[in-house]
Design a protein around this motif. Structure first.
Motif, short mmCIF file in Angstrom:
data_model
loop_
_atom_site.label_atom_id
_atom_site.label_comp_id
_atom_site.label_asym_id
_atom_site.label_seq_id
_atom_site.Cartn_x
_atom_site.Cartn_y
_atom_site.Cartn_z
N ILE A 19 9.67 -7.09 32.64
CA ILE A 19 9.18 -5.73 33.09
C ILE A 19 8.15 -6.26 34.42
O ILE A 19 8.28 -5.60 35.38
N LYS A 20 7.69 -7.25 34.38
CA LYS A 20 6.64 -7.77 35.29
C LYS A 20 7.21 -8.25 36.63
O LYS A 20 6.89 -8.12 37.47
N ALA A 21 8.41 -8.91 36.34
CA ALA A 21 9.04 -9.53 37.44
C ALA A 21 10.01 -8.64 38.34
O ALA A 21 10.29 -8.75 39.35
N LEU A 22 10.30 -7.54 37.41
CA LEU A 22 11.64 -6.74 38.03
C LEU A 22 11.09 -6.09 39.20
O LEU A 22 11.92 -6.08 40.21
N PRO A 23 9.91 -5.27 39.59
CA PRO A 23 9.99 -4.62 40.79
C PRO A 23 10.13 -5.36 41.97
O PRO A 23 10.82 -4.81 42.93
N ASN A 24 9.52 -6.58 42.20
CA ASN A 24 9.86 -7.41 43.27
C ASN A 24 11.09 -7.86 43.55
O ASN A 24 11.83 -7.81 44.39
N LEU A 25 11.67 -8.12 42.46
CA LEU A 25 13.04 -8.63 42.38
C LEU A 25 14.30 -7.38 42.79
O LEU A 25 14.92 -7.76 43.53
N TRP A 26 13.94 -6.19 42.37
CA TRP A 26 14.66 -5.25 42.88
C TRP A 26 14.35 -4.75 44.17
O TRP A 26 15.35 -4.40 44.95
N ARG A 27 13.27 -4.84 44.59
CA ARG A 27 13.10 -4.60 46.00
C ARG A 27 13.98 -5.66 46.72
O ARG A 27 14.37 -5.24 48.13
N GLN A 28 14.15 -6.96 46.70
CA GLN A 28 14.76 -7.78 47.19
C GLN A 28 16.23 -7.37 47.43
O GLN A 28 16.89 -7.50 48.31
N TYR A 29 16.77 -6.90 46.34
CA TYR A 29 18.19 -6.32 46.05
C TYR A 29 18.56 -4.92 46.83
O TYR A 29 19.42 -4.87 47.70
N ASN A 30 17.47 -4.09 46.98
CA ASN A 30 17.61 -2.76 47.28
C ASN A 30 16.29 -2.52 48.22
O ASN A 30 15.29 -1.85 47.53
N GLN A 31 16.26 -2.52 49.57
CA GLN A 31 15.01 -2.48 50.10
C GLN A 31 14.57 -1.04 50.64
O GLN A 31 13.42 -0.67 51.08
N GLN A 32 15.70 -0.36 50.16
CA GLN A 32 15.66 1.17 50.59
C GLN A 32 15.06 2.05 49.43
O GLN A 32 14.80 3.07 49.30
N SER A 33 14.77 1.38 48.17
CA SER A 33 14.19 2.03 46.99
C SER A 33 12.76 1.99 46.92
O SER A 33 11.91 0.88 47.29
N ASN A 34 12.25 3.07 46.68
CA ASN A 34 10.80 3.07 46.93
C ASN A 34 10.27 4.06 45.66
O ASN A 34 8.86 4.44 45.77
N LYS A 35 11.01 4.71 44.85
CA LYS A 35 10.54 5.76 43.87
C LYS A 35 11.14 5.30 42.48
O LYS A 35 12.45 4.70 42.21
N VAL A 36 10.20 5.29 41.43
CA VAL A 36 10.46 5.20 40.21
C VAL A 36 10.05 6.29 39.21
O VAL A 36 8.79 6.82 39.36
N TYR A 37 10.82 6.79 38.48
CA TYR A 37 10.69 7.77 37.28
C TYR A 37 10.29 7.01 36.27
O TYR A 37 11.27 6.20 35.60
N LEU A 38 9.27 7.57 35.65
CA LEU A 38 8.51 6.87 34.29
C LEU A 38 8.26 7.92 33.35
O LEU A 38 7.98 9.13 33.91
N PRO A 39 8.45 7.53 32.09
CA PRO A 39 7.92 8.64 31.20
C PRO A 39 6.36 8.80 31.20
O PRO A 39 5.64 7.84 31.56
N ALA A 40 5.70 9.97 31.12
CA ALA A 40 4.40 10.18 31.41
C ALA A 40 3.87 9.54 30.26
O ALA A 40 2.59 9.01 30.29
N LYS A 41 4.29 9.63 29.09
CA LYS A 41 3.82 8.84 27.99
C LYS A 41 4.65 7.56 27.54
O LYS A 41 5.54 7.78 27.53
N GLY A 42 3.95 6.52 27.11
CA GLY A 42 4.88 5.29 27.01
C GLY A 42 4.10 3.85 27.25
O GLY A 42 3.16 4.11 27.73
N TYR A 43 4.77 2.82 26.82
CA TYR A 43 4.22 1.51 27.12
C TYR A 43 3.83 1.41 28.80
O TYR A 43 4.65 1.25 29.48
N LYS A 44 2.51 1.23 28.95
CA LYS A 44 2.13 1.37 30.14
C LYS A 44 2.41 -0.10 31.07
O LYS A 44 2.11 0.21 32.49
N GLU A 45 2.75 -1.04 30.51
CA GLU A 45 3.11 -2.01 31.40
C GLU A 45 4.28 -1.90 32.49
O GLU A 45 4.29 -2.27 33.70
N HIS A 46 5.12 -0.70 32.05
CA HIS A 46 6.18 -0.32 33.35
C HIS A 46 5.45 0.06 34.50
O HIS A 46 5.79 -0.31 35.53
#
Ligand SMILES: Cc1ncc(COP(=O)(O)O)c(C=O)c1O
Length: 347
Positions: free
Chosen positions: A78-105
């Motif tokens: 969970i912690k490492a993913l955002p930066n690795l994903w950015r390296q894979y897809n530099q056009q990605s900048n939006k994340v949909y998350l559940p309003a309630k849920g494990y907040k580490e995401h």
């Protein structure tokens, strides 16, 4: 800043002046019955952790998947993913998350500078999902218990692939869902758009050994291995997890025990607190979440229970309480504390 979680017993002990070993800790969704720890051969303690093909095989069988990476808990992914994903897809900048849920995401994506969009009970409409977006689903959700079916998730998996996005399915509590709604068997080696996270510690009651799994394509397996580096999972944890994942008889018994305990604990909570206090109960076989007729009750009841040495999880919104499942031996103490707290609430 570090987030508030369940299981922070040491802080609670200091805050409420109740010694650590006197608490009844129901603040996590970790099974109260643990896989029995076997005698671990000495070489697992002496040597550096080795590649573990047998653990890998056992995990692929248990999770019914083609490709799996063993990690020291799904949290590290969970912690490492955002930066690795950015390296894979530099056009990605939006994340949909559940309003309630494990907040580490949320914490991980926000820290990496992504724009966060929240969805509530239902997933965002497929037609609303923008190109390159990330969709995070916690299935079943902790603490709301909301469960999406395998069919629903697979439909989103297809859409996300078409728009060159990423679907993250956190199945930390999936082991207790029957019939199984996991999508692990729908992730193939060439699908770079789906990551499924599985926790080991919750269902097997061994959160302390820190082990978790990532089910995804070869590409992501390599990317995370490279990023996380060697010796992620210690040898004793590998040994114990391999035995536990293979032990189908224990797993079946555990499912049955947790189910029975959940039913009994849920009945107990309903009986003691009653419908004049409880508005809604949602549960899985690893936790029970209560919401109340008056919003303020969650916070008050949490405080009263803590003073009595009963540690439950006040949700981030402070409107609900999540109770971990406990064993029958602890039911009388729980009832007693709830009755005392109820009297206080009425004052
Ligand atoms: C929904 C969810 N996902 C992931 C995790 C992380 O667990 P672990 O790192 O032990 O796999 C937790 C921990 O509580 C959780 O509640």
């Amino acid at each position: 800043m570090a987030l508030l979680h369940g299981g922070q017993l040491q802080q609670m002990a200091t805050r409420y002046q109740v010694p650590v070993d006197e608490w009844l800790d129901l603040s996590t969704g970790i099974a109260p019955l643990s896989y029995p720890i076997p005698a671990v051969p000495l070489h697992y303690w002496q040597q550096l952790p080795q590649l573990a093909p047998h653990l890998n095989l056992a995990a692929r069988d248990y999770y019914q998947c083609q490709n799996i990476l063993v990690t020291n808990g799904s949290q590290s992914i969970i912690k490492a993913l955002p930066n690795l994903w950015r390296q894979y897809n530099q056009q990605s900048n939006k994340v949909y998350l559940p309003a309630k849920g494990y907040k580490e995401h949320e914490h991980a994506w926000a820290s990496a500078g992504y724009n966060i969009c929240y969805y509530h009970d239902e997933l965002p409409a497929k037609t609303d999902l923008s190109e390159h977006c990330v969709l995070v689903v916690i299935n079943p959700n902790n603490p709301t218990g909301k469960l999406f079916t395998q069919t629903e998730i697979c439909q989103y998996q297809k859409t996300i692939k078409e728009i060159n996005g990423l679907m993250v399915v956190d199945e930390a509590f999936m082991d207790v869902i029957e019939p199984d709604q996991s999508i692990t068997s729908f992730v193939n080696n060439t699908d770079h758009h789906t990551l499924v996270l599985r926790s080991f510690g919750k269902f097997f009651g061994l959160a302390g050994i820190r082990i978790g799994f990532l089910i995804t394509s070869d590409y992501w397996q390599r990317a995370f291995s490279e990023h996380l580096g060697p010796w992620q999972v210690n040898g004793p944890a590998q040994y114990i997890a391999e035995l536990a994942l293979k032990d189908k008889i224990w797993q079946q018994q555990q499912r049955e025990n947790l189910h029975q305990l959940r039913l009994q604990q849920e009945a107990l909570l309903r009986d003691v607190l009653g419908s004049e206090i409880i508005a809604e109960v949602v549960s899985t076989n690893l936790f029970i979440t209560l919401s109340f007729n008056q919003l303020v009750i969650a916070k008050l009841l949490h405080e009263l229970l803590c003073k009595l040495g009963i540690y439950v999880r006040l949700t981030d919104e402070q409107t609900s309480l999540r109770f971990g499942i406990t064993t029958k031996a602890n039911f009388p103490r729980l009832v007693d504390a709830l009755l005392q707290a109820k009297i206080q609430l009425k004052k």
